[in-house]
Design a protein around this motif. Structure first.
Motif, short mmCIF file in Angstrom:
data_model
loop_
_atom_site.label_atom_id
_atom_site.label_comp_id
_atom_site.label_asym_id
_atom_site.label_seq_id
_atom_site.Cartn_x
_atom_site.Cartn_y
_atom_site.Cartn_z
N PHE A 1 0.85 -1.19 0.00
CA PHE A 1 0.00 0.00 0.00
C PHE A 1 0.88 1.24 0.00
CE2 PHE A 1 -1.81 -3.31 2.80
CZ PHE A 1 -2.84 -3.73 1.98
N TRP B 1 -0.46 2.78 4.98
CA TRP B 1 -1.22 1.84 5.81
C TRP B 1 -0.95 2.16 7.27
CZ3 TRP B 1 -4.77 -1.88 4.66
CH2 TRP B 1 -5.12 -2.78 5.67
N GLU C 1 -2.73 1.03 11.13
CA GLU C 1 -3.75 0.26 11.83
C GLU C 1 -4.13 0.96 13.13
OE1 GLU C 1 -2.52 -3.81 12.25
OE2 GLU C 1 -1.90 -3.92 10.15
N VAL D 1 -8.85 0.19 9.80
CA VAL D 1 -7.74 0.14 8.85
C VAL D 1 -8.15 0.96 7.63
CG1 VAL D 1 -6.91 -2.12 9.61
CG2 VAL D 1 -8.60 -1.98 7.77
N PRO D 2 -7.21 1.40 6.79
CA PRO D 2 -7.57 2.22 5.64
C PRO D 2 -8.59 1.54 4.72
CG PRO D 2 -5.23 2.35 6.02
CD PRO D 2 -5.75 1.28 6.94
N ASP E 1 4.29 1.26 4.69
CA ASP E 1 3.31 0.50 5.49
C ASP E 1 3.96 -0.07 6.75
OD1 ASP E 1 4.87 -1.45 4.26
OD2 ASP E 1 3.29 -2.10 2.90
N MET F 1 2.16 -1.51 10.59
CA MET F 1 1.33 -2.70 10.72
C MET F 1 1.41 -3.21 12.15
SD MET F 1 1.70 -4.88 7.21
CE MET F 1 0.72 -4.40 5.80
N TYR G 1 -3.10 -6.79 12.13
CA TYR G 1 -4.25 -7.04 11.25
C TYR G 1 -3.99 -8.19 10.28
CZ TYR G 1 -8.10 -6.12 7.99
OH TYR G 1 -9.21 -6.24 7.20
N VAL H 1 -5.38 9.64 7.66
CA VAL H 1 -5.10 8.93 6.41
C VAL H 1 -4.85 9.93 5.28
CG1 VAL H 1 -6.07 7.40 4.65
CG2 VAL H 1 -6.33 6.83 7.07
N GLN I 1 -1.40 10.22 3.19
CA GLN I 1 -1.40 10.03 1.74
C GLN I 1 -0.76 11.22 1.02
OE1 GLN I 1 -5.60 9.28 1.21
NE2 GLN I 1 -5.30 7.08 1.10
#
Length: 258
Positions: free
Chosen positions: A56, A59, A61, A66-67, A95, A98, A101, A164, A168
């Motif tokens: 991704f 990402w 969590e 989650v996204p 990412d 994490m 997940y 998010v 991004q």
């Protein structure tokens, strides 16, 4: 060192740097469909699959969130692991947040550092590749901030809609985060991962070093018995690694293959 045997007729596959979601959801969607088609194709003879990070473009969590998106990719990975094919994931610089997940929902172990594997008797050192070797000091300092538990705790308090979107934006605009400042071959003497691999060989032999991060498909002999392989990406090259139990080679996925 984890050992995986490759039965006759089976293969082990490697992929890295899909950056799903970048630069926009709409532009990323065709690439996601192509990646899912590849997964569907290789599941027929895969003994194991290694995903080497930046699946991704961002990402994170949260405790219960989650996204949004990537349903086809996550569903296909769940189908593959449910069928008994092991998948291994290495976090990348996009990412790295994490936190359970993939393990809980997809039965995919997640690694935050390079790991040694013995694949059909061949020794591999596998990882994403960010922050390894000499140089890149700015990113290394930034990574320490991002992986600090306090930083993660503070970011967790941002509402997901804002958190998010902010991440991004930064992943595209900030070259230190995106890691795409030098997507061209710099020569062996200036490739930090090549230097990292050569230093590791002074301590221990590996038949193959397999990394991503550089977005360049590379196969560089380090000596007569050891090779550095960079997997390229699924943005410009659509390349992947294929290990048939005896040797590792880079290949390009074309939809006509499956």
């Amino acid at each position: 060192m984890k050992t995986i045997d490759v039965p006759e007729g089976k293969k082990i596959y490697f992929s890295s740097d899909n950056h799903l979601g970048a630069p926009t959801k709409d532009l990323s969607f065709p690439r996601e469909k192509k990646f899912v088609a590849w997964l569907d194709n290789i599941k027929e003879d895969a003994a194991a699959i290694f995903l080497l990070g930046d699946l991704f473009d961002f990402w994170f969590e949260y405790k219960t969130v989650v996204p949004k998106g990537f349903t086809r990719t996550l569903g296909k990975l769940a189908e593959i692991t449910d069928s008994g094919i092991p998948v291994y994931y290495f976090v990348g610089n996009h990412d790295l947040w994490m936190n359970g997940y993939f393990e809980e929902e997809l039965n995919i172990p997640v690694y935050h550092q390079p790991q040694s594997f013995l694949l059909n008797g061949k020794s591999f050192l596998i990882g994403h590749g960010d922050g390894l070797g000499p140089g890149d000091k700015g990113y290394k300092r930034m990574k320490k901030v991002f992986t600090n538990p306090v930083s993660k705790w503070l970011y967790n308090w941002l509402h997901p809609d804002f958190g998010v979107k902010l991440a991004q934006y930064l992943s595209v605009k900030n070259k230190m985060i995106s890691g795409d400042e030098d997507i061209k071959f710099l020569g062996e003497e200036n490739e930090w991962l090549v230097q990292y691999c050569r230093r590791k060989l002074e301590q221990q032999h590996y038949d193959y070093f397999v990394f991503g991060h550089r977005h360049l498909p590379l196969e560089i002999p380090l000596n007569e018995k050891s090779t550095y392989v960079n997997l390229g990406d699924w943005i410009s090259y659509y390349t992947y690694g294929e290990f048939d139990g005896a040797s590792l080679s880079l290949k390009k996925y074309e939809p006509s293959e499956g």
